[in-house]
Design a protein around this motif. Sequence first.
Motif, mmCIF file in Angstrom:
data_model
loop_
_atom_site.group_PDB
_atom_site.id
_atom_site.type_symbol
_atom_site.label_atom_id
_atom_site.label_comp_id
_atom_site.label_asym_id
_atom_site.label_seq_id
_atom_site.Cartn_x
_atom_site.Cartn_y
_atom_site.Cartn_z
ATOM 1 N N PRO A 189 4.605 -39.308 -1.574
ATOM 2 C CA PRO A 189 5.885 -38.573 -1.605
ATOM 3 C C PRO A 189 5.273 -37.603 -2.358
ATOM 4 C CG PRO A 189 5.530 -40.250 -3.108
ATOM 5 C CD PRO A 189 4.488 -40.580 -2.549
ATOM 6 N N LEU A 190 3.935 -37.079 -2.216
ATOM 7 C CA LEU A 190 3.063 -35.591 -2.152
ATOM 8 C C LEU A 190 3.478 -35.225 -0.229
ATOM 9 C CD1 LEU A 190 2.197 -33.783 -3.846
ATOM 10 C CD2 LEU A 190 -0.245 -34.095 -3.250
ATOM 11 N N GLU A 191 2.623 -36.231 0.513
ATOM 12 C CA GLU A 191 2.453 -35.428 2.105
ATOM 13 C C GLU A 191 4.715 -35.663 1.875
ATOM 14 O OE1 GLU A 191 2.542 -37.508 6.396
ATOM 15 O OE2 GLU A 191 2.001 -38.288 4.297
ATOM 16 N N SER A 192 5.283 -35.969 1.657
ATOM 17 C CA SER A 192 6.767 -36.115 2.015
ATOM 18 C C SER A 192 7.171 -34.221 1.084
ATOM 19 C CB SER A 192 7.537 -36.269 1.424
ATOM 20 O OG SER A 192 8.741 -35.903 1.751
ATOM 21 N N LEU A 193 6.786 -34.012 -0.154
ATOM 22 C CA LEU A 193 7.136 -32.630 -1.050
ATOM 23 C C LEU A 193 6.284 -31.861 0.080
ATOM 24 C CD1 LEU A 193 6.961 -34.071 -4.565
ATOM 25 C CD2 LEU A 193 9.518 -33.448 -2.939
ATOM 26 N N THR A 194 5.122 -31.724 0.275
ATOM 27 C CA THR A 194 4.584 -31.093 1.385
ATOM 28 C C THR A 194 5.414 -30.412 2.461
ATOM 29 O OG1 THR A 194 1.976 -31.621 0.117
ATOM 30 C CG2 THR A 194 1.606 -30.021 2.418
ATOM 31 N N ARG A 195 5.786 -31.484 2.752
ATOM 32 C CA ARG A 195 6.268 -30.599 3.797
ATOM 33 C C ARG A 195 7.569 -29.792 3.592
ATOM 34 N NH1 ARG A 195 5.823 -35.974 6.135
ATOM 35 N NH2 ARG A 195 7.701 -36.573 5.119
ATOM 36 N N LYS A 196 8.182 -30.715 2.376
ATOM 37 C CA LYS A 196 9.409 -29.607 2.186
ATOM 38 C C LYS A 196 8.789 -28.491 2.037
ATOM 39 C CE LYS A 196 12.441 -33.548 1.239
ATOM 40 N NZ LYS A 196 13.172 -34.627 0.316
ATOM 41 N N THR A 197 8.055 -28.227 1.522
ATOM 42 C CA THR A 197 7.763 -27.111 0.879
ATOM 43 C C THR A 197 7.147 -26.043 2.027
ATOM 44 O OG1 THR A 197 6.677 -28.423 -1.210
ATOM 45 C CG2 THR A 197 5.598 -26.080 -0.919
ATOM 46 N N HIS A 198 6.306 -26.731 2.997
ATOM 47 C CA HIS A 198 5.770 -25.129 3.700
ATOM 48 C C HIS A 198 7.795 -24.908 4.696
ATOM 49 C CE1 HIS A 198 2.091 -25.515 4.187
ATOM 50 N NE2 HIS A 198 1.943 -27.198 4.204
ATOM 51 N N ARG A 199 8.772 -26.089 4.678
ATOM 52 C CA ARG A 199 10.202 -25.347 4.866
ATOM 53 C C ARG A 199 10.764 -24.988 4.059
ATOM 54 N NH1 ARG A 199 13.234 -30.718 6.313
ATOM 55 N NH2 ARG A 199 15.331 -29.480 6.819
ATOM 56 N N LEU A 200 10.103 -24.781 2.631
ATOM 57 C CA LEU A 200 10.471 -23.404 2.089
ATOM 58 C C LEU A 200 10.410 -22.058 1.922
ATOM 59 C CD1 LEU A 200 12.891 -23.229 -1.115
ATOM 60 C CD2 LEU A 200 10.280 -23.642 -2.232
ATOM 61 N N ALA A 201 8.967 -22.383 2.564
ATOM 62 C CA ALA A 201 8.112 -21.265 2.477
ATOM 63 C C ALA A 201 8.515 -20.247 4.064
ATOM 64 C CB ALA A 201 6.676 -21.206 2.397
ATOM 65 N N GLN A 202 9.481 -20.761 4.457
ATOM 66 C CA GLN A 202 9.661 -20.284 5.565
ATOM 67 C C GLN A 202 11.071 -19.582 5.191
ATOM 68 O OE1 GLN A 202 9.608 -23.025 9.414
ATOM 69 N NE2 GLN A 202 6.738 -22.899 8.527
ATOM 70 N N GLY A 203 11.583 -19.883 4.580
ATOM 71 C CA GLY A 203 13.012 -19.790 4.337
ATOM 72 C C GLY A 203 14.207 -20.215 4.413
ATOM 73 N N GLU A 204 13.593 -20.996 4.447
ATOM 74 C CA GLU A 204 15.518 -23.222 4.197
ATOM 75 C C GLU A 204 15.257 -22.478 2.475
ATOM 76 O OE1 GLU A 204 15.201 -26.220 6.060
ATOM 77 O OE2 GLU A 204 13.444 -25.614 7.997
ATOM 78 N N HIS A 205 16.756 -22.386 1.997
ATOM 79 C CA HIS A 205 17.178 -22.871 0.573
ATOM 80 C C HIS A 205 18.386 -23.813 0.391
ATOM 81 C CE1 HIS A 205 14.265 -19.073 0.348
ATOM 82 N NE2 HIS A 205 15.342 -18.698 0.611
ATOM 83 N N SER A 206 18.501 -24.707 1.650
ATOM 84 C CA SER A 206 18.795 -25.960 0.380
ATOM 85 C C SER A 206 18.600 -27.486 1.305
ATOM 86 C CB SER A 206 20.308 -25.653 2.477
ATOM 87 O OG SER A 206 19.555 -25.737 3.728
ATOM 88 N N LEU A 207 17.161 -27.607 0.858
ATOM 89 C CA LEU A 207 16.658 -28.732 0.642
ATOM 90 C C LEU A 207 17.088 -29.529 -0.477
ATOM 91 C CD1 LEU A 207 13.268 -26.898 1.805
ATOM 92 C CD2 LEU A 207 14.821 -28.320 3.885
ATOM 93 N N ASP A 208 16.654 -31.109 -0.107
ATOM 94 C CA ASP A 208 16.570 -31.774 -0.925
ATOM 95 C C ASP A 208 15.469 -32.523 -1.566
ATOM 96 O OD1 ASP A 208 17.536 -33.937 -2.298
ATOM 97 O OD2 ASP A 208 18.034 -34.640 -1.299
#
Length: 534
Positions: free
Chosen positions: A212-231
């Motif tokens: 689960p942490l690996e999945s959240l880490t990938r999404k967090t990197h995308r969030l840091a890059q400016g995406e704001h519609s992640l689940d």
Amino acid sequence: MKLRKLSNLISLLMMSLLGMACISVILAFALAQERRDGLLETQQAGELLNRFLRANEALTDITEGYAYTRQKQYLETYQQTIERFGGREPILAQLLRYNLAGDERTLLEQARERSARLTAMEDAVFAFARGGDINMALDAIYGTRYREHKIALNSLIGDISLSMQNRMQDIRRTLDGKVQRAMATALLAMGLNLLLVLFTLFYLYKRKVLDPLESLTRKTHRLAQGEHSLDFSHAEDNEMGDLSRALQDYQATMAELENQRRKLQSTETWYRHIIEASPDPMVVVDDGGIILMANPRMHETFGYPPGELLGLGADLLVPQRFRSRHAMLREAFLHSGGTIAVGSRAGSYIGLTRSGHELPLEMSMTRMPYLDGRGICLCAVLRDISQRMAYERTIADQLNFKRVLLNTLPYPVFFKDAQGRYLGCNQAFLEAFAMREEDLLGKTVHDLVKLPVDKRLFFQAQNQALLQQGGTLTVETEIPLADGQLHPIIYTLASFTGSEQGISGLVGTLIDIGAQKESERVIAEGVGSVDVSS
């Protein structure tokens, strides 16, 4: 189940198993130490018993030899043997220090009794031999009683040794069993602990945490890059689910912060325009004294091209002789905070231009809030007071001229404020009343104790009248001066107005007309004499 609760449970179990293993190992070491101590004690006791047997045989042989030969060397050898082995009784007494069983102590007491009797019989043999009674000495040494005591003593010593060996063998077998059981328990606990660690790594850590942490880490990197519609949804009710929901909230917060950042950027631009348009020099420095911001007026005042002050040390803007004090003042202010005005007195703060010219300045400092990783900053607003200081020097020169002019007048002159308090006087006034200026300033005429009460009341009333109505008063009266004598004077008092056209105070003079009165009296007497002559 929450990961924290599960991890705490596993940690508690692991600590319990580890504690059990540690206790088992410690117990095994303690039992091994007890076994070693028991063996060492048995060995030492056996050595004492062997020593006793050797000493007993040696003493018996020496006694027999002396009984036959009566040579003194046997006496010396007997004494040396006692000194070498310590004697029968001291050796047996040393055995009492060891942990003996009850029957062993009984046998030891019997052995001590036999030893004492045997020693007494040997002393009798030596006495008979020294007295020349050879037959009695031989009967004593080869008699039945002596041999019975010797055999019985050796038998008791052998029984004690055998009993101790048997007892220590039983104790050793018991301790060996306990040590083996303790070590087996320790190995079992360590094995269970290892299995529990493997379970934690491959089940709890990988499935519940790592994936689960690996999945959240990938999404967090995308969030840091400016995406704001992640689940970030996570169904399990544990800490990873809490983390997913927190990241979901964080995503919403980041979107809100982005909007606020744009607003703050606009506000910062707005305030920057205000600073740059300020008519006074303004500068912002960090806690190390490095200039972060300076408006155009700051560059113009200190003679630097636009933008050249940025990155320079603020200490370069003060003369060399003041730089250490300037740095300490800045550091102390950054620790205290608030707002402080420096240089409110003319010339108390000096600036240094690029060309080396010194400027008298006034400075107001304010500690800025923490912003963008810059740490604590200081904002200073400066003002060039060169022109104002020139005006002040001109005014000071004029005041000094007027004071000198006032002191050159031979008549006492004074001036008061709107409340009738003395603001100053000339030197003639101080000499006339023999007083100091500090004793006069701030007081009213009513406080001048050197004047009679009626005069003080009169002058006070006239002061109040002129302060209320304005105008000029001239009266002739008599007052005591420095010599203590009454002097006729002309008292002149006038009011003056301030910038607001109101009465601001009084100015007065005292003219001593004693000499004039005396001249008038002399002239009058002379005229009278002429008339009488006529």
